[in-house]
Scaffold this active site. Structure first.
Site, PDB file in Angstrom:
ATOM      1  N   ILE A  22     -30.608  61.077  23.748  1.00 35.40           N
ATOM      2  CA  ILE A  22     -31.756  60.169  23.795  1.00 35.40           C
ATOM      3  C   ILE A  22     -33.001  60.797  24.393  1.00 35.40           C
ATOM      4  CG2 ILE A  22     -30.386  58.051  23.829  1.00 35.40           C
ATOM      5  CD1 ILE A  22     -30.679  57.999  26.869  1.00 35.40           C
ATOM      6  N   HIS A  27     -35.475  70.036  32.445  1.00 38.53           N
ATOM      7  CA  HIS A  27     -34.381  70.925  32.823  1.00 38.53           C
ATOM      8  C   HIS A  27     -33.033  70.421  32.326  1.00 38.53           C
ATOM      9  CE1 HIS A  27     -35.012  67.925  35.990  1.00 38.53           C
ATOM     10  NE2 HIS A  27     -33.704  67.927  36.116  1.00 38.53           N
ATOM     11  N   VAL A  30     -30.476  64.391  27.993  1.00 40.60           N
ATOM     12  CA  VAL A  30     -30.028  63.074  28.430  1.00 40.60           C
ATOM     13  C   VAL A  30     -29.298  62.381  27.289  1.00 40.60           C
ATOM     14  CG1 VAL A  30     -30.707  60.871  29.438  1.00 40.60           C
ATOM     15  CG2 VAL A  30     -32.016  62.934  29.974  1.00 40.60           C
ATOM     16  N   ASP A 153     -43.939  66.540  39.753  1.00 37.78           N
ATOM     17  CA  ASP A 153     -44.066  66.498  38.301  1.00 37.78           C
ATOM     18  C   ASP A 153     -44.346  65.071  37.828  1.00 37.78           C
ATOM     19  OD1 ASP A 153     -44.208  67.711  35.835  1.00 37.78           O
ATOM     20  OD2 ASP A 153     -42.053  67.628  35.447  1.00 37.78           O
TER      21      ASP A 153
END
Length: 337
Positions: A22, A27, A30, A153
């Site tokens: 998905i 890094h 998922v 981030d």
């Protein structure tokens, strides 16, 4: 912190099937997973499972060879497992062998998709929705900073929506604990990365504040942080001169006038402070949150005034109508203007 059985996560993702993929983070990958509810064996719960590998096989060892992705995922697990629950941060559910992470499933995508990809469904967020989203992300940043955690981030792709369209800050692979002795090398995403953050020693909460300021500009303008098809490509370089000239309507996407005008001006001035090249002049996350609460209350306070105005107009018209009926004589009409 719950430790999941690796084989159960393999089953939950149908062997990490591409059909269950998905998302792809900075890094890892998922997957959507179905796990058996601990309290009800007949019930399954939907979760998101993050792995540093694109396609681990069911028969492979959970002890993957350490890569840069693996290190970032381990860092994310370490940071998220140390945090108390927050309604504005993605919930950490557990891990498996320090290589796989299990978090809440977020079915409604990211803020980036909502602003830049979606067309008619779902419809674009209303102006009040935008302010509410900005406030909740400010609260997420403030929560992290209170825990001495820097996200490093913050961007629209890392702001996800749950089933109730509540925004959650996610992706902690680059997060840093300020209480630690070692400061890592600068890292982040171009367009959101603080240009003043050029060495480990310059890392501070103001690094996150810059990134939040970019997201704030993005929310209100519907323009990407970096758009090479436009000039200037940077949302900061484009927006700041317009803010300084007071050209609010040219920045705001669908809410640059009316009852929100004063609110927009305050919000955009705050965004300008967040991305200021003078690091010390940037507001704290607490100051941003307080200002956002005030800005959100302003238009809500204004609505009763408008309602009172329209009610007054209606009453005046009714009064005139009654006067006309009262002052009407046989063969003669007295007009009330």
């Amino acid at each position: 912190m719950r430790e999941f059985d690796y084989e159960k996560l393999v089953v939950a993702t149908d062997g990490f099937s591409p059909s269950r993929l998905i998302g792809k983070g900075s890094h890892g990958f998922v997957y959507k997973g179905l796990l058996q509810d601990q309290d009800d064996n007949k019930r399954h719960i939907v979760v998101a499972i993050k792995t540093p590998s694109s396609s681990p096989s069911p028969s492979s060892s959970p002890l993957f060879k350490k890569s840069e992705q693996t290190k970032k995922l381990e860092n994310e697990i370490s940071v998220m497992s140390s945090l108390p629950r927050s309604p504005h941060v993605l919930s950490f559910l557990g891990h498996a062998e320090k290589r796989l992470m299990v978090v809440d499933f977020m079915p409604n995508g990211s803020l980036h998709q909502l602003l830049h990809v979606s067309t008619s469904h779902p419809p674009p967020p209303t102006w009040l929705n935008r302010i509410e989203i900005a406030l909740k992300i400010a609260r997420a940043v403030h929560f992290l900073h209170e825990q001495s955690i820097l996200h490093r981030d913050i961007k629209s792709e890392n702001i996800l929506f749950d089933s109730n369209w509540e925004p959650k800050l996610a992706d902690f692979g680059l997060a840093v604990d300020l209480t630690g002795k070692v400061k890592p090398a600068p890292a982040g995403t171009i367009g959101y990365l603080d240009p003043s953050y050029t060495s480990p020693d310059e890392l501070s909460t103001k690094t996150d504040i810059y990134s939040y300021g970019v997201v704030l500009l993005e929310i209100f303008s519907c323009r990407k942080a970096i758009d090479v098809s436009r000039s200037p490509a940077s949302i900061v370089d484009w927006a700041i001169p317009l803010i300084e000239e007071g050209k609010i309507g040219e920045i705001c996407c669908g809410g640059g006038s009316g009852v929100f005008m004063g609110t927009n001006l305050r919000l955009l001035r705050m965004a300008a402070r967040c991305v200021s090249s003078d690091v010390e002049s940037r507001p704290s996350s607490g100051e941003i949150t307080a200002e956002m609460v005030t800005c959100l209350a302003e238009p809500l306070r204004s609505f009763p005034l408008w309602i009172s105005f329209f009610r007054g107009v209606v009453k005046l018209k009714r009064r005139k109508k009654r006067l006309r009926e009262t002052l009407t004589w046989p063969g003669q009409t007295c007009r009330v203007r």
